[in-house]
Design a protein around this motif. Sequence first.
Motif, PDB file in Angstrom:
ATOM      1  N   ASP A 259     -16.488 -11.649  26.271  1.00 47.94           N
ATOM      2  CA  ASP A 259     -16.320 -11.404  27.713  1.00 47.94           C
ATOM      3  C   ASP A 259     -15.295 -10.296  27.958  1.00 47.94           C
ATOM      4  O   ASP A 259     -14.448 -10.386  28.865  1.00 47.94           O
ATOM      5  N   GLY A 260     -15.345  -9.276  27.126  1.00 45.46           N
ATOM      6  CA  GLY A 260     -14.472  -8.113  27.293  1.00 45.46           C
ATOM      7  C   GLY A 260     -13.116  -8.236  26.626  1.00 45.46           C
ATOM      8  O   GLY A 260     -12.350  -7.268  26.616  1.00 45.46           O
ATOM      9  N   HIS A 261     -12.808  -9.411  26.039  1.00 45.44           N
ATOM     10  CA  HIS A 261     -11.501  -9.619  25.407  1.00 45.44           C
ATOM     11  C   HIS A 261     -11.645  -9.532  23.884  1.00 45.44           C
ATOM     12  O   HIS A 261     -12.368 -10.337  23.283  1.00 45.44           O
ATOM     13  N   PRO A 262     -10.960  -8.587  23.223  1.00 46.38           N
ATOM     14  CA  PRO A 262     -11.102  -8.431  21.774  1.00 46.38           C
ATOM     15  C   PRO A 262     -10.148  -9.351  21.004  1.00 46.38           C
ATOM     16  O   PRO A 262      -9.046  -9.654  21.465  1.00 46.38           O
ATOM     17  N   TYR A 263     -10.581  -9.763  19.824  1.00 52.09           N
ATOM     18  CA  TYR A 263      -9.759 -10.569  18.923  1.00 52.09           C
ATOM     19  C   TYR A 263      -9.973 -10.063  17.493  1.00 52.09           C
ATOM     20  O   TYR A 263     -11.118  -9.897  17.051  1.00 52.09           O
ATOM     21  N   TYR A 264      -8.877  -9.866  16.773  1.00 56.79           N
ATOM     22  CA  TYR A 264      -8.978  -9.556  15.347  1.00 56.79           C
ATOM     23  C   TYR A 264      -9.292 -10.842  14.586  1.00 56.79           C
ATOM     24  O   TYR A 264      -8.609 -11.856  14.748  1.00 56.79           O
ATOM     25  N   PHE A 265     -10.310 -10.812  13.722  1.00 56.20           N
ATOM     26  CA  PHE A 265     -10.556 -11.951  12.835  1.00 56.20           C
ATOM     27  C   PHE A 265     -10.503 -11.546  11.365  1.00 56.20           C
ATOM     28  O   PHE A 265     -10.454 -12.407  10.478  1.00 56.20           O
ATOM     29  N   LEU A 266     -10.480 -10.231  11.081  1.00 57.40           N
ATOM     30  CA  LEU A 266     -10.480  -9.764   9.703  1.00 57.40           C
ATOM     31  C   LEU A 266      -9.559  -8.558   9.558  1.00 57.40           C
ATOM     32  O   LEU A 266      -9.709  -7.571  10.286  1.00 57.40           O
ATOM     33  N   GLY A 267      -8.610  -8.639   8.612  1.00 56.12           N
ATOM     34  CA  GLY A 267      -7.727  -7.517   8.347  1.00 56.12           C
ATOM     35  C   GLY A 267      -6.748  -7.275   9.477  1.00 56.12           C
ATOM     36  O   GLY A 267      -6.442  -8.159  10.276  1.00 56.12           O
ATOM     37  N   GLU A 268      -6.245  -6.064   9.529  1.00 55.01           N
ATOM     38  CA  GLU A 268      -5.319  -5.662  10.580  1.00 55.01           C
ATOM     39  C   GLU A 268      -5.444  -4.156  10.768  1.00 55.01           C
ATOM     40  O   GLU A 268      -6.099  -3.469   9.962  1.00 55.01           O
ATOM     41  N   PRO A 269      -4.844  -3.596  11.833  1.00 53.80           N
ATOM     42  CA  PRO A 269      -4.951  -2.152  12.046  1.00 53.80           C
ATOM     43  C   PRO A 269      -4.488  -1.368  10.823  1.00 53.80           C
ATOM     44  O   PRO A 269      -3.482  -1.710  10.190  1.00 53.80           O
ATOM     45  N   ILE A 270      -5.227  -0.335  10.472  1.00 49.63           N
ATOM     46  CA  ILE A 270      -4.859   0.513   9.340  1.00 49.63           C
ATOM     47  C   ILE A 270      -3.797   1.496   9.811  1.00 49.63           C
ATOM     48  O   ILE A 270      -4.011   2.234  10.773  1.00 49.63           O
ATOM     49  N   PRO A 271      -2.643   1.505   9.166  1.00 49.87           N
ATOM     50  CA  PRO A 271      -1.576   2.400   9.625  1.00 49.87           C
ATOM     51  C   PRO A 271      -2.005   3.866   9.566  1.00 49.87           C
ATOM     52  O   PRO A 271      -2.623   4.305   8.586  1.00 49.87           O
ATOM     53  N   GLN A 272      -1.678   4.596  10.620  1.00 53.33           N
ATOM     54  CA  GLN A 272      -1.837   6.044  10.582  1.00 53.33           C
ATOM     55  C   GLN A 272      -0.539   6.634  10.049  1.00 53.33           C
ATOM     56  O   GLN A 272       0.544   6.312  10.533  1.00 53.33           O
ATOM     57  N   VAL A 273      -0.673   7.465   9.044  1.00 51.16           N
ATOM     58  CA  VAL A 273       0.496   8.018   8.376  1.00 51.16           C
ATOM     59  C   VAL A 273       0.514   9.528   8.561  1.00 51.16           C
ATOM     60  O   VAL A 273      -0.462  10.208   8.250  1.00 51.16           O
ATOM     61  N   LYS A 274       1.622  10.028   9.058  1.00 50.50           N
ATOM     62  CA  LYS A 274       1.798  11.467   9.229  1.00 50.50           C
ATOM     63  C   LYS A 274       2.830  11.958   8.217  1.00 50.50           C
ATOM     64  O   LYS A 274       3.937  11.434   8.136  1.00 50.50           O
ATOM     65  N   THR A 275       2.443  12.937   7.440  1.00 49.17           N
ATOM     66  CA  THR A 275       3.349  13.466   6.421  1.00 49.17           C
ATOM     67  C   THR A 275       4.468  14.273   7.074  1.00 49.17           C
ATOM     68  O   THR A 275       4.213  15.192   7.846  1.00 49.17           O
ATOM     69  N   ILE A 276       5.704  13.902   6.766  1.00 50.22           N
ATOM     70  CA  ILE A 276       6.878  14.632   7.247  1.00 50.22           C
ATOM     71  C   ILE A 276       7.375  15.587   6.158  1.00 50.22           C
ATOM     72  O   ILE A 276       7.716  16.742   6.428  1.00 50.22           O
TER      73      ILE A 276
END
Length: 821
Positions: free
Chosen positions: A67-84
Amino acid sequence: MKKVFFVIAITLVGFSSGAQDFRAPAYPLITVDPYFSIWSFNNTLYGGPTRHWTGKENSLQGIIRVDGHPYYFLGEPIPQVKTILPLVGEEGSWKYTFSHPSGNWYATDFNAASWKQAKGAFSDGNNAPNTWKTHDIWTRRTFSLETTDFDDLELNLYHDDNVVVYINGVQAYQATGWTSAPKLVAISAAAKDALKKGENVLAIHCENTAGGAYLDAGLVNKLQPSVKIPDATQNSVRVSATQTFYTFKCGGVALEVTFTDPLLPGDLNLFSRPADYITFKTHALDGASHKVQLYFSAAGNIAVNTPDQKVTWERTKARGLRVMRVGTVSQKVLGRKGDDVRIDWGYLYLSAPEDSHPSSVITASAASVSDFTRTGSLKGADDKDKPRPAGSDPVTLATAYDLGTVSSDPVTRHVILAYDDLYAIEYFHQRLKAWWKKSGMSTPQMLGQAEQGYKRVLSKCDAFDQQLHEQTVRAGGEKYAQLCELAYRQAMAACKLAEGPKGKPLFFTKECFSNGDISTVDVIYPTSPVLLYYSPVLMKGLMDPIFYYCESGHWTKPYSPHDLGTYPVANGRKVEEAMPIEESGNMLIMAAAVSHADGNADYVGKHWDVLTRWAAFLLKNGMDPKNQLTTDDFAGRSAHNANLSVKAIMGLACYGKMAGMLGKKDVEKEYMDTARRMARKWISLDQEGDHYKLTFDRPGTWSQKYNLVWDKVLKLHIFPEDVAPRAIAYYLTKQNTYGLPLDSRATYTKSDWINWTATLAKDKATFERFIGPLYKYVTETPTRVPMSDWYETTNAKKQGFQARSVVGGYFIKALDDKWNP
């Protein structure tokens, strides 16, 4: 190595409430072979990133939208990495010295004008441009920052061995040991505070204490996820032999997710197929109707060894499927070998059935997740910024399903996750393909076949799982069955089935998190019970490469070799870790066990000359072993080792058994009589009152005599009947909270050998007295990795090793129950 294909099907099955009591150290999700092997290291499927068995992130993500509401059930957000600050191996240079510098060499104002300058990383070999062969190295590197406002600044550090890192004179990080690849590590708060706009100094001291040497370092900013998504509520998780089942509550909807790996030993084509199913099943919980969409993605980091490796991607076709794939640009097939490494050749495939009308996109994880959470679909175009490093705006293969309005009637969808490794093994300088390719099958054909057989394969997996559960419960009880169910996939997925010369099936073990050896005889030995029970063909596939090594002239010593090289390269070794009595005894015992499983000696008859050579070696050297290694080599060398002597005696008895099966009755009598005489001598040398010693010459010691189990399993009747009961009674007085120690030298143990020792018990109830503490270890260990077989019995912590095939040894009790009902 050949490409390996993995298919994952996600099935939504009947919702059940109540969590399973059994808590695994890690849960198997995708388990095909040592390279395509993805696990959940957490209690919940969304409790962290999914990982390769080595612990490196192999990211799968699953989101349900209700009903428009998201839920994570597997894994987690993949980090975005910026090279410094890039690794020096990629860009830039640093100052260095091998001589101990005076003063505060790490300070910003230190004068390093006399130090040498270099571009690139340092190593002791050929895998970096700069050679470092001293004990110590000191480096300094200046870099400029336009801002110090970072989400989460971390070191990107590759060190071998001990390291101390400073930023602007402040200690940022310190570690002992080594990494086998660049690793992101946290920087101390004080060092972060020391950063400034303009020029900064990164200074490092690294020690090469043993083995190889390596040093490289940089800085990255780990960005926070752009979309915040709450987790679903996990209700249960259950593991069977070929499947892992999860159930969730997501708003008013129930979700079941099933990971299925059809490692069915009766069908080698299916067993070898690198395609796993992931099945999603959902229905309403509250009597209402809900609009539901599902999202699943697999990341490019599954196809690389390190996240700095560049990947490219494309869409392809297979019958009835929408297919996406990703792989490295370099494609150095079979070009990397070792232990803590991951595959970086071949291609990862994600497929979804066309008739279920999925939407899909190949793009950065953040983009596809954002698109799905907003719209419930994936409408964006495929990313054209390719190739790029797998860790830079991490690319994913993503698919989504609109399930429409979901009520109490279940709605099911699935996907197939596969990996084609192109070539699987290098075998005496010949590249072998995975077994599933033996008839020239292409990847699209394999994927199409997997899809066509989806329902049939799941039904076969259900039947096999039920059968295995019943067999192991009957043999050793419910706790024993749960241990075997968890062990089954781990054991099989630590091996690779390839097509050998003349179309012969060859099965290769990897010595995971031990040293990466391939076809290690004393790894095959503890693995053998699960294969002797379910597939003597695969058991022969493990042994055939060893026989070929010895019979082809590559190996000429009078005893069995230890291994064939480093996975996935099985070309033999010039110098190896010798275990003469250990490995010769292992091969003779396993050969006799295969003959027993076959009911004839046809197999061993082909190898009689080399078996006779090993028997002669044991006859000469096995009664009172000289100072040498056993399979428990972490404990060091041992002379007069009583358990090793038992192995030699069992090996000679097994040679006699095989001789009898071949009609060589005089040889049978000679070796059986000899083995019995040796057993009587063994008792006179080793018995000390109510127990048996670790070594013949050390009173007050004891050890598990797990090698004695074959006297019972193969009904050899070599040792007097009172030997095993005396040993078992003593062992029961030595158990700790989490199991029986290996011997009197330490409180650590090996879980496979506990099962073998426990099988010496005459009744099921006594057997279960040993399994109870082992079960407690597996379900309570704080070390969250695929089962470790070497652990501490006082605190359940891993000592070493993980994800090894030796847990196939858990099936020794089931094998005894099958052969001696």
